[in-house]
Design a protein around this motif. Structure first.
Motif, PDB file in Angstrom:
ATOM      1  N   LYS A  95      42.040  53.078  37.278  1.00 36.42           N
ATOM      2  CA  LYS A  95      42.609  52.724  38.575  1.00 36.42           C
ATOM      3  C   LYS A  95      41.951  51.464  39.119  1.00 36.42           C
ATOM      4  O   LYS A  95      40.778  51.208  38.856  1.00 36.42           O
ATOM      5  N   GLY A  96      42.692  50.704  39.916  1.00 37.53           N
ATOM      6  CA  GLY A  96      42.086  49.572  40.592  1.00 37.53           C
ATOM      7  C   GLY A  96      41.103  50.037  41.649  1.00 37.53           C
ATOM      8  O   GLY A  96      41.217  51.142  42.183  1.00 37.53           O
ATOM      9  N   GLY A  97      40.119  49.211  41.947  1.00 34.11           N
ATOM     10  CA  GLY A  97      39.129  49.559  42.967  1.00 34.11           C
ATOM     11  C   GLY A  97      38.293  50.746  42.564  1.00 34.11           C
ATOM     12  O   GLY A  97      37.816  50.845  41.429  1.00 34.11           O
ATOM     13  N   ASP A  98      38.105  51.666  43.510  1.00 34.63           N
ATOM     14  CA  ASP A  98      37.392  52.908  43.247  1.00 34.63           C
ATOM     15  C   ASP A  98      38.369  54.068  43.384  1.00 34.63           C
ATOM     16  O   ASP A  98      39.149  54.127  44.341  1.00 34.63           O
ATOM     17  N   SER A  99      38.306  54.986  42.446  1.00 35.12           N
ATOM     18  CA  SER A  99      39.301  56.059  42.370  1.00 35.12           C
ATOM     19  C   SER A  99      39.245  57.036  43.531  1.00 35.12           C
ATOM     20  O   SER A  99      40.223  57.736  43.804  1.00 35.12           O
ATOM     21  N   ILE A 125      34.005  49.284  42.096  1.00 39.33           N
ATOM     22  CA  ILE A 125      33.823  48.557  43.354  1.00 39.33           C
ATOM     23  C   ILE A 125      35.135  48.613  44.120  1.00 39.33           C
ATOM     24  O   ILE A 125      36.164  48.144  43.643  1.00 39.33           O
ATOM     25  N   THR A 126      35.108  49.211  45.300  1.00 36.33           N
ATOM     26  CA  THR A 126      36.331  49.330  46.069  1.00 36.33           C
ATOM     27  C   THR A 126      36.753  47.980  46.641  1.00 36.33           C
ATOM     28  O   THR A 126      35.928  47.085  46.849  1.00 36.33           O
ATOM     29  N   ALA A 127      38.044  47.842  46.906  1.00 37.33           N
ATOM     30  CA  ALA A 127      38.591  46.560  47.357  1.00 37.33           C
ATOM     31  C   ALA A 127      37.916  46.067  48.630  1.00 37.33           C
ATOM     32  O   ALA A 127      37.672  44.862  48.783  1.00 37.33           O
ATOM     33  N   ALA A 128      37.607  46.958  49.563  1.00 34.62           N
ATOM     34  CA  ALA A 128      36.991  46.531  50.818  1.00 34.62           C
ATOM     35  C   ALA A 128      35.654  45.847  50.584  1.00 34.62           C
ATOM     36  O   ALA A 128      35.343  44.829  51.217  1.00 34.62           O
ATOM     37  N   ALA A 129      34.853  46.379  49.676  1.00 29.02           N
ATOM     38  CA  ALA A 129      33.550  45.780  49.380  1.00 29.02           C
ATOM     39  C   ALA A 129      33.702  44.494  48.571  1.00 29.02           C
ATOM     40  O   ALA A 129      33.057  43.483  48.861  1.00 29.02           O
ATOM     41  N   GLY A 130      34.559  44.523  47.550  1.00 26.40           N
ATOM     42  CA  GLY A 130      34.707  43.357  46.682  1.00 26.40           C
ATOM     43  C   GLY A 130      35.409  42.197  47.358  1.00 26.40           C
ATOM     44  O   GLY A 130      34.935  41.052  47.323  1.00 26.40           O
ATOM     45  N   ASN A 206      44.840  39.106  47.291  1.00 27.37           N
ATOM     46  CA  ASN A 206      44.321  39.003  45.925  1.00 27.37           C
ATOM     47  C   ASN A 206      42.808  38.835  45.892  1.00 27.37           C
ATOM     48  O   ASN A 206      42.273  37.980  45.192  1.00 27.37           O
ATOM     49  N   GLY A 207      42.123  39.668  46.661  1.00 28.80           N
ATOM     50  CA  GLY A 207      40.676  39.557  46.752  1.00 28.80           C
ATOM     51  C   GLY A 207      39.974  39.624  45.411  1.00 28.80           C
ATOM     52  O   GLY A 207      40.299  40.439  44.564  1.00 28.80           O
ATOM     53  N   THR A 208      39.016  38.739  45.210  1.00 30.46           N
ATOM     54  CA  THR A 208      38.154  38.566  44.022  1.00 30.46           C
ATOM     55  C   THR A 208      38.865  37.903  42.861  1.00 30.46           C
ATOM     56  O   THR A 208      38.233  37.604  41.842  1.00 30.46           O
ATOM     57  N   ARG A 209      40.150  37.663  42.959  1.00 32.42           N
ATOM     58  CA  ARG A 209      40.891  36.976  41.885  1.00 32.42           C
ATOM     59  C   ARG A 209      40.892  35.478  42.152  1.00 32.42           C
ATOM     60  O   ARG A 209      40.711  35.029  43.289  1.00 32.42           O
ATOM     61  N   LYS A 210      41.169  34.679  41.118  1.00 33.81           N
ATOM     62  CA  LYS A 210      41.136  33.221  41.276  1.00 33.81           C
ATOM     63  C   LYS A 210      42.171  32.736  42.286  1.00 33.81           C
ATOM     64  O   LYS A 210      42.006  31.677  42.899  1.00 33.81           O
ATOM     65  N   ALA A 233      46.680  43.130  49.448  1.00 34.36           N
ATOM     66  CA  ALA A 233      45.945  42.459  50.510  1.00 34.36           C
ATOM     67  C   ALA A 233      45.258  43.484  51.394  1.00 34.36           C
ATOM     68  O   ALA A 233      45.725  44.613  51.543  1.00 34.36           O
ATOM     69  N   LEU A 234      44.153  43.066  51.973  1.00 33.63           N
ATOM     70  CA  LEU A 234      43.392  43.891  52.919  1.00 33.63           C
ATOM     71  C   LEU A 234      43.444  43.253  54.295  1.00 33.63           C
ATOM     72  O   LEU A 234      43.432  42.020  54.414  1.00 33.63           O
TER      73      LEU A 234
END
Length: 251
Positions: A95-99, A125-130, A206-210, A233-234
């Motif tokens: 799964k993406g982020g943290d399950s 690493i969950t999306a909010a942190a990353g 698209n957090g953490t992506r180029k 998006a967050l």
């Protein structure tokens, strides 16, 4: 590792969080588990770089979801995991982020436990942190926020309403997952319950992506920012978002 009673020929399921997007944020344990899997059951936001770590002969099963469309219903995903494990396979549920943070990982493990399947959890690493780290937005900061809350933008399963009054009256950082479509409602509810309409906020696409993009503004402009962003998006609400310009290292 959590182990349950199971038959001798049953397989094993590893619930793995792949992180928020940048493949380098996958954990070392996640890397090892994916490489040894017979079956990989994966979601939409898992990067191709991470999927390429699987063995050439591994069975790859896509069960991705996006807004208003589920390729495979959740109960069917649960059944796939059970069936593949009972066939004796080493299964990775990726799964993406943290399950365990808005990822329905707990629901899937409940099904495995009820069917006597052994499993383990590999956090991600969950999306909010990353995403906030890559945007130069600290979730907590002594001069801005002493705590953070993660909220889903989706309507809750049982129809219960979010405690908007407690969110609006706090000095916390608020992070809304899956909130783009609900940005107008989020804005209205927070302002109605007392949060200043000029409260700084940001949308991280698209957090953490180029291709990451960060939109900044005030709460009363959140719907406009959200309309310009694309999923995933967050939404981040709080004065910590003002630090983006100073701390932005990833661009």
């Amino acid at each position: 590792m959590t182990t349950n009673h199971t038959s001798l020929n049953a397989g094993f399921v590893s619930l793995v969080g792949a992180g928020p997007g940048d493949p380098d944020l996958l954990t070392v344990k996640g890397y090892r588990v994916i490489q040894s899997a017979d079956v990989v059951v994966f979601d939409r936001l898992v990067s191709r770089d991470i999927l390429s770590l699987a063995k050439p002969d591994a069975e790859m099963i896509y069960v991705g979801k996006k807004l208003d469309y589920h390729c495979v219903p959740q109960d069917q995903i649960n059944q796939i995991l059970v069936e593949k494990a009972k066939e004796g396979h080493k299964v990775v549920r990726l799964k993406g982020g943290d399950s365990f943070i808005f990822g329905r990982g707990g629901e899937e493990l409940e099904t495995l436990a009820e069917n006597g399947i052994s499993f383990e959890v590999v956090p991600g690493i969950t999306a909010a942190a990353g995403a906030t780290a890559y945007a130069g937005i600290p979730l907590t900061h002594r001069d801005h926020a002493q705590s953070v809350q993660f909220i889903t933008g989706h309507v809750q399963k049982d129809g219960r309403e979010i405690e908007w009054s407690s969110l609006a009256q706090s000095n916390n950082t608020l992070v809304f997952y899956m909130g783009l479509k609900q940005s107008g409602r989020i804005t209205d509810k927070l302002i109605t319950h007392g949060l200043d309409e000029n409260t700084p906020c940001a949308v991280i696409e698209n957090g953490t992506r180029k291709e990451q993009r960060v939109f900044q503004g005030a709460l009363n402009t959140l719907p406009q920012m959200a309309s310009e962003a694309e999923s995933p998006a967050l939404i981040v609400v709080g004065s910590v978002t003002q630090l983006h310009d100073k701390l932005n290292w990833f661009s």
